[in-house]
Motif scaffolding. Structure first.
Motif, PDB file in Angstrom:
ATOM      1  N   LEU A   1      11.236   9.126  -8.089  1.00  0.00           N
ATOM      2  CA  LEU A   1      11.406  10.582  -8.129  1.00  0.00           C
ATOM      3  C   LEU A   1      10.399  11.306  -7.243  1.00  0.00           C
ATOM      4  O   LEU A   1      10.532  12.500  -6.986  1.00  0.00           O
ATOM      5  CB  LEU A   1      11.262  11.064  -9.580  1.00  0.00           C
ATOM      6  CG  LEU A   1      11.665  12.492  -9.920  1.00  0.00           C
ATOM      7  CD1 LEU A   1      13.086  12.791  -9.481  1.00  0.00           C
ATOM      8  CD2 LEU A   1      11.502  12.749 -11.412  1.00  0.00           C
ATOM      9  N   VAL A   2       9.401  10.583  -6.758  1.00  0.00           N
ATOM     10  CA  VAL A   2       8.305  11.197  -6.004  1.00  0.00           C
ATOM     11  C   VAL A   2       8.375  10.796  -4.531  1.00  0.00           C
ATOM     12  O   VAL A   2       8.430   9.605  -4.207  1.00  0.00           O
ATOM     13  CB  VAL A   2       6.930  10.790  -6.592  1.00  0.00           C
ATOM     14  CG1 VAL A   2       5.799  11.400  -5.787  1.00  0.00           C
ATOM     15  CG2 VAL A   2       6.830  11.205  -8.058  1.00  0.00           C
ATOM     16  N   LEU A   3       8.366  11.785  -3.641  1.00  0.00           N
ATOM     17  CA  LEU A   3       8.248  11.541  -2.206  1.00  0.00           C
ATOM     18  C   LEU A   3       6.788  11.731  -1.818  1.00  0.00           C
ATOM     19  O   LEU A   3       6.123  12.652  -2.317  1.00  0.00           O
ATOM     20  CB  LEU A   3       9.139  12.494  -1.414  1.00  0.00           C
ATOM     21  CG  LEU A   3      10.625  12.524  -1.793  1.00  0.00           C
ATOM     22  CD1 LEU A   3      11.418  13.342  -0.783  1.00  0.00           C
ATOM     23  CD2 LEU A   3      11.193  11.135  -1.942  1.00  0.00           C
ATOM     24  N   VAL A   4       6.287  10.887  -0.922  1.00  0.00           N
ATOM     25  CA  VAL A   4       4.860  10.900  -0.602  1.00  0.00           C
ATOM     26  C   VAL A   4       4.627  10.959   0.904  1.00  0.00           C
ATOM     27  O   VAL A   4       5.517  10.685   1.713  1.00  0.00           O
ATOM     28  CB  VAL A   4       4.139   9.662  -1.191  1.00  0.00           C
ATOM     29  CG1 VAL A   4       4.231   9.660  -2.719  1.00  0.00           C
ATOM     30  CG2 VAL A   4       4.706   8.367  -0.611  1.00  0.00           C
ATOM     31  N   ASN A   5       3.386  11.294   1.242  1.00  0.00           N
ATOM     32  CA  ASN A   5       2.919  11.396   2.618  1.00  0.00           C
ATOM     33  C   ASN A   5       2.160  10.123   2.977  1.00  0.00           C
ATOM     34  O   ASN A   5       1.092   9.864   2.430  1.00  0.00           O
ATOM     35  CB  ASN A   5       2.009  12.625   2.733  1.00  0.00           C
ATOM     36  CG  ASN A   5       1.423  12.807   4.130  1.00  0.00           C
ATOM     37  OD1 ASN A   5       1.713  12.046   5.046  1.00  0.00           O
ATOM     38  ND2 ASN A   5       0.591  13.816   4.290  1.00  0.00           N
ATOM     39  N   ARG A   6       2.720   9.326   3.869  1.00  0.00           N
ATOM     40  CA  ARG A   6       2.041   8.098   4.291  1.00  0.00           C
ATOM     41  C   ARG A   6       1.138   8.314   5.497  1.00  0.00           C
ATOM     42  O   ARG A   6       0.481   7.388   5.973  1.00  0.00           O
ATOM     43  CB  ARG A   6       3.082   7.019   4.614  1.00  0.00           C
ATOM     44  CG  ARG A   6       3.817   6.472   3.392  1.00  0.00           C
ATOM     45  CD  ARG A   6       2.863   5.857   2.399  1.00  0.00           C
ATOM     46  NE  ARG A   6       3.543   5.287   1.244  1.00  0.00           N
ATOM     47  CZ  ARG A   6       2.930   4.982   0.118  1.00  0.00           C
ATOM     48  NH1 ARG A   6       1.632   5.199   0.008  1.00  0.00           N
ATOM     49  NH2 ARG A   6       3.600   4.467  -0.886  1.00  0.00           N
ATOM     50  N   GLY A   7       1.085   9.528   5.997  1.00  0.00           N
ATOM     51  CA  GLY A   7       0.215   9.823   7.130  1.00  0.00           C
ATOM     52  C   GLY A   7      -1.117  10.405   6.681  1.00  0.00           C
ATOM     53  O   GLY A   7      -1.364  10.616   5.489  1.00  0.00           O
ATOM     54  N   HIS A   8      -1.974  10.697   7.635  1.00  0.00           N
ATOM     55  CA  HIS A   8      -3.291  11.267   7.336  1.00  0.00           C
ATOM     56  C   HIS A   8      -3.707  12.187   8.476  1.00  0.00           C
ATOM     57  O   HIS A   8      -3.406  11.920   9.649  1.00  0.00           O
ATOM     58  CB  HIS A   8      -4.349  10.173   7.172  1.00  0.00           C
ATOM     59  CG  HIS A   8      -4.057   9.201   6.075  1.00  0.00           C
ATOM     60  ND1 HIS A   8      -4.295   9.463   4.750  1.00  0.00           N
ATOM     61  CD2 HIS A   8      -3.517   7.957   6.114  1.00  0.00           C
ATOM     62  CE1 HIS A   8      -3.935   8.435   4.013  1.00  0.00           C
ATOM     63  NE2 HIS A   8      -3.454   7.501   4.820  1.00  0.00           N
ATOM     64  N   GLY A   9      -4.396  13.263   8.118  1.00  0.00           N
ATOM     65  CA  GLY A   9      -4.962  14.147   9.132  1.00  0.00           C
ATOM     66  C   GLY A   9      -3.929  14.629  10.119  1.00  0.00           C
ATOM     67  O   GLY A   9      -2.876  15.132   9.759  1.00  0.00           O
ATOM     68  N   GLU A  10      -4.198  14.416  11.409  1.00  0.00           N
ATOM     69  CA  GLU A  10      -3.303  14.908  12.449  1.00  0.00           C
ATOM     70  C   GLU A  10      -2.005  14.113  12.542  1.00  0.00           C
ATOM     71  O   GLU A  10      -1.049  14.559  13.162  1.00  0.00           O
ATOM     72  CB  GLU A  10      -4.031  14.875  13.805  1.00  0.00           C
ATOM     73  CG  GLU A  10      -5.314  15.672  13.791  1.00  0.00           C
ATOM     74  CD  GLU A  10      -5.366  16.699  14.897  1.00  0.00           C
ATOM     75  OE1 GLU A  10      -4.583  16.597  15.830  1.00  0.00           O
ATOM     76  OE2 GLU A  10      -6.196  17.602  14.802  1.00  0.00           O
ATOM     77  N   SER A  11      -1.988  12.921  11.932  1.00  0.00           N
ATOM     78  CA  SER A  11      -0.747  12.135  11.913  1.00  0.00           C
ATOM     79  C   SER A  11      -0.032  12.286  10.575  1.00  0.00           C
ATOM     80  O   SER A  11       0.732  11.418  10.161  1.00  0.00           O
ATOM     81  CB  SER A  11      -1.045  10.650  12.176  1.00  0.00           C
ATOM     82  OG  SER A  11      -1.848  10.116  11.137  1.00  0.00           O
TER      83      SER A  11
END
Length: 357
Positions: free
Chosen positions: A314-324
């Motif tokens: 049910l959860v979408l996540v951010n696999r990037g960091h900072g400027e990416s």
């Protein structure tokens, strides 16, 4: 109030999406909100209200003015034979208030522990978890009409609460600036909540209707658990299933749990007997959106830097960091692919919970 130009919004949305605000205004009091209509720079600009940024997907830079609500305050304002009435500033952290009320001996919010965001955002979304919704503990709120700077108060009926819904999520049905006529009408983009009052019952009883809590109570032999125990269980369950936004960017549950008729549910059960479902008081059946998504094989799948969390579909996540970091476009592309997949298999349209800007 504090006004900032060309301000990064990445620190102010829990998804960690890179975006900028043309103008960011920090509101620390009701007086700050009332003053907005008299400031020429702000009076005619498009406005977007931002609380804790935990329920928003930014698909690009935000033109106009972003209002960041930071109004503090917490106090007991009344006590009746049945309840304690607690008033809280809209900028306070919701989870901090749940913990604080328990520390004072006022029970009732424990099932809503660890929900991210601010108190002012709670009525907008009518937040809920583990068998309790905000409307079950709500007394009233104060808000200010942006067009006129006039304050007004709404009770529960006037807020039009529904499942993850309220009058603050609907467009206006009439022009702004009509005084009392604003009550009960669509208030999306028209008002800022400044204070929320919660009604916490003295005749408290544990709410153990959800399977996870019932299992925990059975495991520990807790026939009559305390509010503090339920708070601790909810925190442990959520931490085991859901990513911490401070570590992995996300906006919590991304889709609403859909409701269907008993006939629709029976049809799905005939094909998928293990589907997770809950009967509602009105006779309809609530389905677990996370189960539907998982059944379609989405756990761990990615689009760019957007991903479906491997422990909770049910959860979408951010696999990037900072400027990416992830973009709002990647998040919404993934979300739409999930919606299509679930509809093709189950005939059910999933509705996103976050506000898409």
């Amino acid at each position: 109030m504090l006004v900032e130009k060309n301000c990064s919004l990445q620190p102010y949305n829990t998804f960690g999406i890179m975006a900028r605000a043309e103008t960011l205004v920090r509101l620390r009091s009701a007086a700050d909100v009332a003053e907005l209509s008299s400031v020429p720079l702000l009076a005619n600009a498009p406005l977007f209200v931002l609380g804790g940024g935990s329920n928003v997907v930014l698909t690009g830079d935000v033109r106009g003015v972003v209002l960041k609500v930071e109004i503090p305050g917490r106090r007991l304002v009344a006590e009746t034979k049945d309840a304690w009435i607690v008033e809280v500033g809209a900028g306070e952290s919701w989870h901090d208030i749940v913990a604080w009320t328990l520390d004072q001996g006022w029970c009732g919010l424990e099932n809503l522990a660890l929900i991210p965001g601010t108190v002012g955002a709670a009525p907008v979304q009518n937040i809920g978890a583990y068998g309790v919704e905000l409307q079950d503990r709500f007394d009233s709120l104060d808000a200010i009409e942006l067009a006129t700077g006039k304050p007004f108060t709404l009770n529960a009926a006037q807020c039009g609460f529904g499942y993850r819904d309220s009058v603050f999520k609907h467009a206006a049905a009439a022009p702004a600036g009509q005084g009392d006529a604003i009550l009960g009408m669509g208030l999306a983009g028209r008002a800022v909540i400044t204070q929320v009052r919660l009604r916490l019952p003295k005749a408290w009883k544990p709410e153990l209707g959800y399977l996870d809590l019932a299992r925990r109570a059975a495991e520990l032999g807790a026939v009559q658990p305390t509010a503090q125990q339920i708070f601790d269980w909810v925190c442990a369950i959520r931490r085991a299933k859901l990513p911490d936004p401070a570590v992995i960017g996300n906006a919590g549950s991304f889709f609403k749990n859909p409701t269907v008729t008993p006939e629709q549910c029976a049809d799905i059960i005939a094909r998928d007997p293990k589907i997770v479902h809950y009967p509602l008081a009105d006779g309809r059946i609530k389905l677990a959106a996370g189960w539907l998504i998982d059944a379609c094989g989405w756990k761990g799948k990615t689009v760019g830097q957007a991903a479906v969390y491997e422990k909770q579909a049910l959860v979408l996540v951010n696999r990037g960091h900072g400027e990416s970091s992830v973009t709002g476009g990647e998040v919404m592309t993934l979300a739409k692919a999930i919606q299509t997949s679930v509809y093709e298999r189950f005939g059910i349209r999933l509705e996103p919970e976050p506000v898409v800007v």
